[in-house]
Enzyme design. Structure first.
Site, PDB file in Angstrom:
ATOM      1  N   SER A 127     -46.709 -32.102  39.541  1.00  9.09           N
ATOM      2  CA  SER A 127     -46.412 -32.745  40.822  1.00  9.09           C
ATOM      3  C   SER A 127     -45.011 -32.736  40.991  1.00  9.09           C
ATOM      4  CB  SER A 127     -46.579 -34.356  40.563  1.00  9.09           C
ATOM      5  OG  SER A 127     -48.130 -34.440  40.770  1.00  9.09           O
ATOM      6  N   GLU A 160       0.801  -1.018   0.088  1.00  6.91           N
ATOM      7  CA  GLU A 160       0.015   0.039  -0.028  1.00  6.91           C
ATOM      8  C   GLU A 160       0.832   1.319  -0.127  1.00  6.91           C
ATOM      9  OE1 GLU A 160      -3.343   0.332  -0.111  1.00  6.91           O
ATOM     10  OE2 GLU A 160      -3.393  -1.822  -0.316  1.00  6.91           O
TER      11      GLU A 160
END
Length: 809
Positions: free
Chosen positions: A506, A115
């Site tokens: 239950s 770059e």
């Protein structure tokens, strides 16, 4: 008059010698002189103009300090107990910030080579590079070479808008020079490498390395570094996953540049140029496997940082999730839910209508339909009129109201799971014309069609099946090892394990009996009469509508006898059970009435499972633990507190062993382990439960309909929920281990009928060894068998798979 003097004679001009004609060289010099003057004037004017432009465009520019104060959006990774990524929290940028020293030098060199080759020497702007790029692009007739330095790219990303104007370019140059003066080269590169886009939603070198190569950036090799460094030029087009040829060309360029600048040898460049690009196709194989856990992490971080305050947080959240247990629990739940579907013919034919009867049946169905068509959320019967294998569609008729069922999607998967060979049945192998199916309208019916509908203009779906949840907890640490919130993995979907408040039925009875044991007014051998009673016009009944007469408390729990639980609660008072439930971590408002004995309150699967974990932990309550670390640091372990004595906790746990050995959960005996637990079924089988435990793990399962409709006949905790527990335990393959007996518990040999001490010489199978809190064991000796009538003591009326009672091993 005197005469005027005569005028003087005019002077004659002095003759000058004639000029010599100018030579061509003199003319050129004269022109050049004038051009130089004009050029200097223009240069001065240009300099003034440029200075003015730079002065004008430099006003109100962003402050350079914004770059130094770098707090970008980051991804927060959610990890399982092994460190594998199972989820991510982010907005629109997956990024993990790393320091300069964490980036390998070869990657730094690769970025500079690709770059900005003069990055280390220029002052933010590479003027020679700009000129070179200008003439290169001019010769080629198109943009082949960029002129922006890394510093300029940082400026573009952080401080300026993406617009392409002359003004923005001037501002970019100004800010690039300022940035170069304000920050070190390493700082600028650090910002660049963390901010840049690499495609596929990944920003920064760390997430790019993880995505493409499944490794941290520090572990990249030369070829991988060259590939990453080449991507920012055009990440969506150069990605090796999109265009491997272009990715190779770009990687080759970067490798050659590295060699040209002496960062690698020519031989190394050739080695990696010749090597194929190897990327990881699935870098996070467990990503999305546990959306329930992602939402837990999101909620916890929101408490500390607000609903959106963790967008910039980054870091990791380490969970207690064990993925192998999570998968086992989900597979077990899915199998149990598919079994419910099969029993009630959801997603499959309910019955068959003969061809000559179809018209009559359609007329009958049409009478049941509302005038405007089927109502949203309601379930209707429909007749299959056509089956399309190629398009995976069914044409159905609800009674003059035609529609299409789309097959093969995610919703249909549960009704058509793959066989052992991985293949799914074709539509024609599942349905035929004349079949009756249960369907419900979907939103697309109101006008917008699903894209796959080809054989009609309206769409319906199969009636929804039951849903469920599974929670797995380590009772010693309270770490949640697995949590499944429904059949499907749905990001942001309903997590029923934490959000579904349902009646426990239950499965609440152990809490009632634990409160009774803690009062020391009851023991596992206490005799309570199973007989009808009326309480303020309420006459509770047992599941079988029958009564056994006097029974021991252990037997009543094993067989889930309702009347006994109600009588015990009536004796100790509903407050005792409700208060204990609150101490066990059940946060919902519970009715302080006798109906609480039958589980008429509401709990979540997580709450009830953690309550049982307190039993397994010797009465020590602690909240469930999901996270061990967040970006804020380690998560401290919450302190535990004693809510039941170890002796009471052990005794109720031992009583629950009889549920498995001789009660409503005998199917779990097939595991060959010491298991304690309790089934639960609410009114009309709207909720079914099984919470079971070994010495090392507690597993809670709930199954029911989201809209609270009854599941249907023959559904109960031991039939519906228990199979998911068994499947999960089988996959975990725990070691056989008894529950450790604490001090304060004694044993005695008791008579099965009276609960008193067994008489010397009592026949086998008429007595058993029972556990008691110290000081509560019976002292009276029972008569020998034959002196009382015990013929009606043990029945099989109260269980899913009840067997004659025998002493637990």
């Amino acid at each position: 008059m005197q005469p005027r003097p005569a005028a003087p004679a005019p002077k004659r001009p002095v003759a000058r010698p004639p000029r010599a004609p100018r030579t061509p060289g003199q003319k050129v010099l004269r022109v050049c002189g004038w051009l130089a003057v004009v050029g200097l004037a223009l240069a001065a004017l240009g300099a003034l103009v440029i200075a003015g432009v730079f002065w004008m465009y430099s006003r109100n520019l962003p402050a350079i300090t914004k770059v130094g104060d770098y707090h970008p959006r980051q991804v927060t990774a959610i990890l399982d107990v092994h460190g594998d990524r199972i989820g991510e929290l982010y907005t629109d940028e997956r990024r993990t910030v790393v320091k300069f020293d964490e980036v390998p030098p070869i990657l730094v060199d690769a970025f500079v080579a690709a770059e900005d080759a003069n990055f280390w020497t220029h002052a933010g702007i590479d003027y020679r590079g700009m000129v070179r790029a200008f003439f290169t692009n001019l010769r080629s007739g198109k943009t082949k070479q960029g002129a922006s330095t890394i510093t300029q790219q940082v400026v573009k990303t952080f401080l300026l808008t993406p617009e392409r104007t002359f003004k923005r370019k001037i501002q970019e140059i100004i800010l690039a020079r300022r940035l170069d003066e304000s920050l070190s080269k390493k700082d600028i590169l650090t910002l660049y490498m963390n901010q840049i886009f690499f495609g596929h939603g990944r920003y920064g070198v760390q997430e790019a390395a993880r995505f493409y190569f499944g490794k941290d950036v520090k572990d990249l090799n030369i070829g991988e570094a060259a590939l990453l460094a080449g991507l920012p030029q055009s990440p969506n087009n150069i990605s090796p996953l999109v265009n491997p040829q272009r990715a190779k060309v770009r990687q080759t360029y970067v490798l050659n540049e590295l060699a040209r600048h002496g960062k690698i040898t020519a031989a190394e460049a050739k080695q990696w140029i010749d090597a194929p690009i190897q990327v990881v196709r699935d870098p996070f194989p467990h990503l999305g496997d546990a959306p329930e856990w992602v939402e837990v992490a999101r909620a916890e971080l929101a408490k500390a940082h607000g609903a959106d305050g963790f967008d910039h947080l980054g870091g990791v959240v380490r969970t207690t999730l064990r993925p192998e247990i999570q998968e086992a629990a989900r597979a077990g739940l899915q199998a149990a839910l598919r079994a419910v579907d099969a029993r009630h013919k959801i997603g499959r034919p309910v019955r068959k209508v003969k061809a000559d009867k179809i018209a009559d049946e359609l007329a009958r169905l049409g009478k049941k339909l509302p005038k405007g068509g089927p109502a949203k959320g309601e379930v209707y019967e429909a007749i299959v009129t056509a089956v399309h294998d190629g398009d995976a569609e069914l044409e159905v008729d609800l009674g003059g109201w035609r529609a299409v069922v789309v097959l093969g999607g995610a919703d249909d998967e549960r009704f058509n799971p793959p066989a052992d060979d991985g293949q799914r049945k074709q539509p024609s192998a599942r349905f035929a014309a004349g079949d009756v199916v249960k369907v419900t309208p979907i939103a697309a019916t109101l006008g917008k069609l699903p894209p796959k509908v080809k054989h009609g203009d309206r769409a319906v779906a199969f009636a929804p099946g039951a849903e469920g949840a599974v929670v797995v907890i380590d009772p010693k640490t309270r770490e949640v090892l697995a949590m499944v919130g429904g059949y499907q993995r749905v990001a942001g979907g309903l997590n029923r394990a934490m959000a579904a408040r349902r009646q426990p039925g239950s499965s609440f009875k152990p809490i009632v009996y634990a409160a009774a044991l803690a009062s020391k007014r009851y023991t596992p051998a206490s005799i309570v009469n199973d007989s009808p009673e009326v309480y303020d016009l309420w006459k509770p009944e047992n599941h079988s509508d029958g009564f056994e007469g006097p029974v021991r408390l252990r037997h009543a729990l094993a067989k889930s006898i309702n009347t006994v639980a109600i009588k015990v609660l009536h004796d100790i008072g509903p407050d005792a059970a409700a208060d204990l439930a609150a101490q066990l971590g059940i946060t919902g408002k519970l009715p302080r009435t006798l109906s609480l004995a039958l589980g008429s309150g509401e709990v979540t699967p997580l709450e009830l499972t953690n309550a049982y974990a307190t039993f397994a932990a010797g009465g020590q309550y602690a909240p469930p633990r999901f996270l061990t670390e967040t970006p804020d640091g380690p998560v401290p372990v919450a302190p535990s507190r004693e809510v039941l004595s170890p002796a009471v906790a052990y005794t109720i746990t031992d009583m629950m062993r009889s549920v498995v050995e001789q009660g409503t959960a005998t199917k779990a005996k097939s595991l060959g382990l010491t298991i304690a637990g309790k089934t639960g079924t609410s009114n009309d089988a709207r909720d079914t439960w099984f919470v079971g435990m070994t010495a090392d793990v507690v597993i809670g399962v709930w199954i029911g309909n989201d809209d609270n409709r009854p599941l249907g006949s023959h559904e109960a905790g031991g039939v519906t929920a228990l199979p998911a527990f068994i499947a999960t335990v089988k996959a975990m393959a725990p070691k056989h281990q008894p529950f450790p007996r604490p001090p304060g518990v004694v044993t005695a040999d008791i008579d099965l009928v009276t609960g008193l001490l067994a008489a010397p010489g009592a026949p086998a199978k008429t007595h058993m060894t029972e556990v008691f809190l110290d000081g509560t064991a019976p002292t009276e000796v029972a008569p020998l068998p034959g002196e009382i009538d015990a013929t009606t003591f043990v029945t099989d009326e109260y269980g899913d798979e009840a067997t004659p009672e025998a002493p637990p091993p």
